[in-house]
Structures are given as C-alpha cells and as structure tokens.
Design a protein around this motif. Structure first.
Motif, mmCIF file in Angstrom:
data_model
loop_
_atom_site.group_PDB
_atom_site.id
_atom_site.type_symbol
_atom_site.label_atom_id
_atom_site.label_comp_id
_atom_site.label_asym_id
_atom_site.label_seq_id
_atom_site.Cartn_x
_atom_site.Cartn_y
_atom_site.Cartn_z
ATOM 1 N N TYR A 95 -2.187 51.200 21.968
ATOM 2 C CA TYR A 95 -2.519 51.560 23.350
ATOM 3 C C TYR A 95 -1.619 50.836 24.342
ATOM 4 C CZ TYR A 95 -5.008 52.634 27.616
ATOM 5 O OH TYR A 95 -5.310 53.078 28.874
ATOM 6 N N CYS A 131 -5.023 43.444 36.587
ATOM 7 C CA CYS A 131 -5.712 44.728 36.617
ATOM 8 C C CYS A 131 -7.039 44.706 35.869
ATOM 9 C CB CYS A 131 -4.821 45.812 36.023
ATOM 10 S SG CYS A 131 -3.347 46.097 37.013
ATOM 11 N N HIS A 132 -7.195 43.761 34.950
ATOM 12 C CA HIS A 132 -8.419 43.754 34.143
ATOM 13 C C HIS A 132 -9.329 42.581 34.482
ATOM 14 C CE1 HIS A 132 -7.152 47.126 31.668
ATOM 15 N NE2 HIS A 132 -5.951 46.589 31.611
ATOM 16 N N SER A 189 0.314 39.463 33.204
ATOM 17 C CA SER A 189 -0.419 40.159 34.262
ATOM 18 C C SER A 189 -1.598 41.030 33.833
ATOM 19 C CB SER A 189 0.520 41.023 35.113
ATOM 20 O OG SER A 189 1.524 40.221 35.654
ATOM 21 N N CYS A 190 -2.051 40.906 32.615
ATOM 22 C CA CYS A 190 -3.224 41.705 32.210
ATOM 23 C C CYS A 190 -4.378 41.425 33.174
ATOM 24 C CB CYS A 190 -3.674 41.359 30.797
ATOM 25 S SG CYS A 190 -2.371 41.301 29.564
ATOM 26 N N THR A 217 -0.920 56.529 30.636
ATOM 27 C CA THR A 217 -1.373 56.694 32.009
ATOM 28 C C THR A 217 -0.328 55.981 32.867
ATOM 29 O OG1 THR A 217 -2.948 55.880 33.654
ATOM 30 C CG2 THR A 217 -2.879 54.684 31.596
ATOM 31 N N GLN A 240 -1.026 54.373 35.402
ATOM 32 C CA GLN A 240 -1.694 53.274 36.098
ATOM 33 C C GLN A 240 -1.503 51.938 35.389
ATOM 34 O OE1 GLN A 240 -5.487 55.496 36.019
ATOM 35 N NE2 GLN A 240 -5.639 54.806 38.132
ATOM 36 N N MET A 241 -1.097 52.007 34.126
ATOM 37 C CA MET A 241 -0.854 50.757 33.379
ATOM 38 C C MET A 241 0.565 50.786 32.830
ATOM 39 S SD MET A 241 -2.869 49.015 30.206
ATOM 40 C CE MET A 241 -1.928 48.156 28.942
ATOM 41 N N LEU A 255 -12.324 45.687 29.475
ATOM 42 C CA LEU A 255 -11.809 45.409 28.128
ATOM 43 C C LEU A 255 -12.867 44.715 27.276
ATOM 44 C CD1 LEU A 255 -8.223 44.111 29.001
ATOM 45 C CD2 LEU A 255 -8.943 46.429 28.427
ATOM 46 N N TYR A 306 3.978 48.104 27.416
ATOM 47 C CA TYR A 306 4.583 46.855 26.952
ATOM 48 C C TYR A 306 5.219 47.133 25.596
ATOM 49 C CZ TYR A 306 1.720 44.541 30.574
ATOM 50 O OH TYR A 306 1.135 44.155 31.748
ATOM 51 N N PHE A 310 -5.516 48.778 19.593
ATOM 52 C CA PHE A 310 -5.232 48.033 20.818
ATOM 53 C C PHE A 310 -3.719 47.944 21.036
ATOM 54 C CE2 PHE A 310 -4.184 43.794 22.565
ATOM 55 C CZ PHE A 310 -4.856 43.841 23.778
ATOM 56 N N LYS A 329 -9.391 49.266 33.371
ATOM 57 C CA LYS A 329 -10.637 49.548 32.651
ATOM 58 C C LYS A 329 -11.241 48.252 32.106
ATOM 59 C CE LYS A 329 -11.735 53.651 29.954
ATOM 60 N NZ LYS A 329 -11.232 54.548 28.927
HETATM 61 C C1 HEC Z 1 -0.990 47.509 36.784
HETATM 62 C C2 HEC Z 1 -2.301 47.411 36.233
HETATM 63 C C3 HEC Z 1 -2.476 47.044 34.753
HETATM 64 C C4 HEC Z 1 -1.903 46.005 34.048
HETATM 65 C C5 HEC Z 1 -0.908 44.966 34.522
HETATM 66 C C6 HEC Z 1 -2.482 46.066 32.705
HETATM 67 N N1 HEC Z 1 -3.356 47.113 32.615
HETATM 68 FE FE1 HEC Z 1 -4.408 47.654 30.960
HETATM 69 N N2 HEC Z 1 -5.157 49.278 31.975
HETATM 70 C C7 HEC Z 1 -4.925 49.568 33.313
HETATM 71 C C8 HEC Z 1 -5.639 50.785 33.654
HETATM 72 C C9 HEC Z 1 -5.665 51.438 35.035
HETATM 73 C C10 HEC Z 1 -6.291 51.223 32.475
HETATM 74 C C11 HEC Z 1 -7.168 52.475 32.310
HETATM 75 C C12 HEC Z 1 -6.270 53.659 32.117
HETATM 76 C C13 HEC Z 1 -7.049 54.952 31.926
HETATM 77 O O1 HEC Z 1 -8.020 54.965 31.168
HETATM 78 O O2 HEC Z 1 -6.630 55.944 32.527
HETATM 79 C C14 HEC Z 1 -5.964 50.252 31.441
HETATM 80 C C15 HEC Z 1 -6.427 50.320 30.142
HETATM 81 C C16 HEC Z 1 -6.230 49.340 29.179
HETATM 82 C C17 HEC Z 1 -6.772 49.384 27.840
HETATM 83 C C18 HEC Z 1 -7.644 50.498 27.259
HETATM 84 C C19 HEC Z 1 -9.090 50.207 27.488
HETATM 85 C C20 HEC Z 1 -9.974 51.294 26.961
HETATM 86 O O3 HEC Z 1 -11.089 50.978 26.542
HETATM 87 O O4 HEC Z 1 -9.574 52.482 27.004
HETATM 88 C C21 HEC Z 1 -6.355 48.258 27.202
HETATM 89 C C22 HEC Z 1 -6.679 47.848 25.787
HETATM 90 C C23 HEC Z 1 -5.553 47.509 28.138
HETATM 91 N N3 HEC Z 1 -5.492 48.209 29.336
HETATM 92 C C24 HEC Z 1 -4.974 46.292 27.878
HETATM 93 C C25 HEC Z 1 -4.074 45.641 28.722
HETATM 94 C C26 HEC Z 1 -3.355 44.433 28.367
HETATM 95 C C27 HEC Z 1 -3.512 43.687 27.060
HETATM 96 C C28 HEC Z 1 -2.557 44.127 29.427
HETATM 97 C C29 HEC Z 1 -1.547 42.994 29.535
HETATM 98 C C30 HEC Z 1 -0.581 42.877 28.460
HETATM 99 C C31 HEC Z 1 -2.791 45.141 30.454
HETATM 100 N N4 HEC Z 1 -3.726 46.039 29.993
HETATM 101 C C32 HEC Z 1 -2.178 45.164 31.687
HETATM 102 C C33 HEC Z 1 -4.164 48.831 34.167
HETATM 103 C C34 HEC Z 1 -3.379 47.728 33.842
#
Ligand code: HEC
Length: 123
Positions: free
Chosen positions: A70, A44-45, A40-41, A76, A78-79, A57, A82, A67, A55
């Motif tokens: 993080y 949201c991305h 599901s990345c 946060t 909001q994410m 990527l 894993y 990475f 945010k």
């Molecule tokens: C439910 C929504 C959601 C899902 C699903 C999700 N993300 Fe995110 N992700 C976010 C949000 C919102 C942020 C920004 C958070 C903040 O900065 O406050 C974020 C931030 C990030 C960042 C940091 C980016 C930066 O430059 O700071 C990375 C890397 C990332 N996500 C990778 C992933 C990966 C890989 C997956 C899947 C394995 C994933 N995310 C799944 C919502 C999600």
C-alpha cells in the motif's frame, strides 16, 4: 563421531538461523517510531495514528506485506508513494511494528464521561 556431532549440530544451527530471521522480519518499533516522524507519516495520520487528514491506521489490521504494498503505491493522490529507494521493506516493517504498538481508542461504552452524560440525558 564427527559425523554424529555434525548430524546433531546442523539442524540446531539451521533452526536458530530460522528463529533469528523470523525475529528480524518482525520489525523494530523503536526505529519505526523515528521514521514515522522523519517520513511525515504523522503529518497526515497523526502521532496517535488515528487523526489528521489521512486514514486511521489504528488498529493496524493489514499484514506487513499488504501494508508495504500500500505504502509503495497508495493508489490515491492524497498520499505520496514511498518507493523502495526511499523506504526499504525492512524500514516499512519497522514502521508497521511501531503502528502495531499504538493503542486503539476506547469504545464509547468504556469511557466513563460518555456513560455519565448518557445517564444524565436519560439515554
Ligand atoms: C500527505 C498526507 C499523507 C502522508 C505524508 C502519509 N499518508 Fe498514508 N494516507 C493518506 C491518506 C489521505 C490516506 C487514505 C487514502 C484513501 O483511502 O483514499 C492514507 C492511507 C494510508 C494507509 C491505508 C490505510 C487503510 O486502512 O486503508 C496506510 C497503511 C498509510 N496511509 C500509511 C502511511 C505511512 C506508513 C506513511 C509514512 C511513511 C504515510 N501513510 C504518509 C495520507 C498520507
């Protein structure tokens, strides 16, 4: 003679092992692409890694370790986080490798339509 051959082959074998492990750590973008969807990345991305509620990527500037750290604990609500049980370090390296292949969007100056509209507006 045996000693001589071993003395020559051992470093060669060690070097090729190092090369193989370095390649393995780089991650496989094809596998990463599937996981980007399965975990599901994209939700949201975005499929492009640069739209949706999460945010941007792309361009990916984080090192793999940063990475991985993080994604393990985004800090946060909001994410989702894993854990290593859900996605191993190797799997996250694959996802990272895939994100690295995603093209960045062009700068405004490189988009002909933007230039045309600016010219028409006299700016
Ligand atoms: C439910 C929504 C959601 C899902 C699903 C999700 N993300 Fe995110 N992700 C976010 C949000 C919102 C942020 C920004 C958070 C903040 O900065 O406050 C974020 C931030 C990030 C960042 C940091 C980016 C930066 O430059 O700071 C990375 C890397 C990332 N996500 C990778 C992933 C990966 C890989 C997956 C899947 C394995 C994933 N995310 C799944 C919502 C999600």
């Amino acid at each position: 003679m045996k000693k001589l051959i071993f003395g020559f082959l051992a470093p060669v074998a060690a070097t090729s092992l190092l090369v193989v492990s370095a390649v393995a750590q780089q991650g496989d973008a094809t596998r990463g692409k599937k996981m980007f969807v399965d975990y599901s990345c994209y939700a949201c991305h975005g499929f492009s890694g640069q739209n949706g509620p999460g945010k941007r990527l792309v361009p990916m500037k984080m090192a793999t370790v940063v990475f991985t750290a993080y994604v393990r604990s985004p800090g946060t609500n909001q994410m989702p986080s894993y854990s290593a049980k859900v996605l191993s370090d190797a799997q996250l390296a694959d996802i990272w490798a895939y994100i690295k292949t995603l093209p960045d969007s062009p700068e405004a100056k490189d988009i002909p339509l933007v230039q045309q509209l600016k010219a028409e507006a006299g700016k």
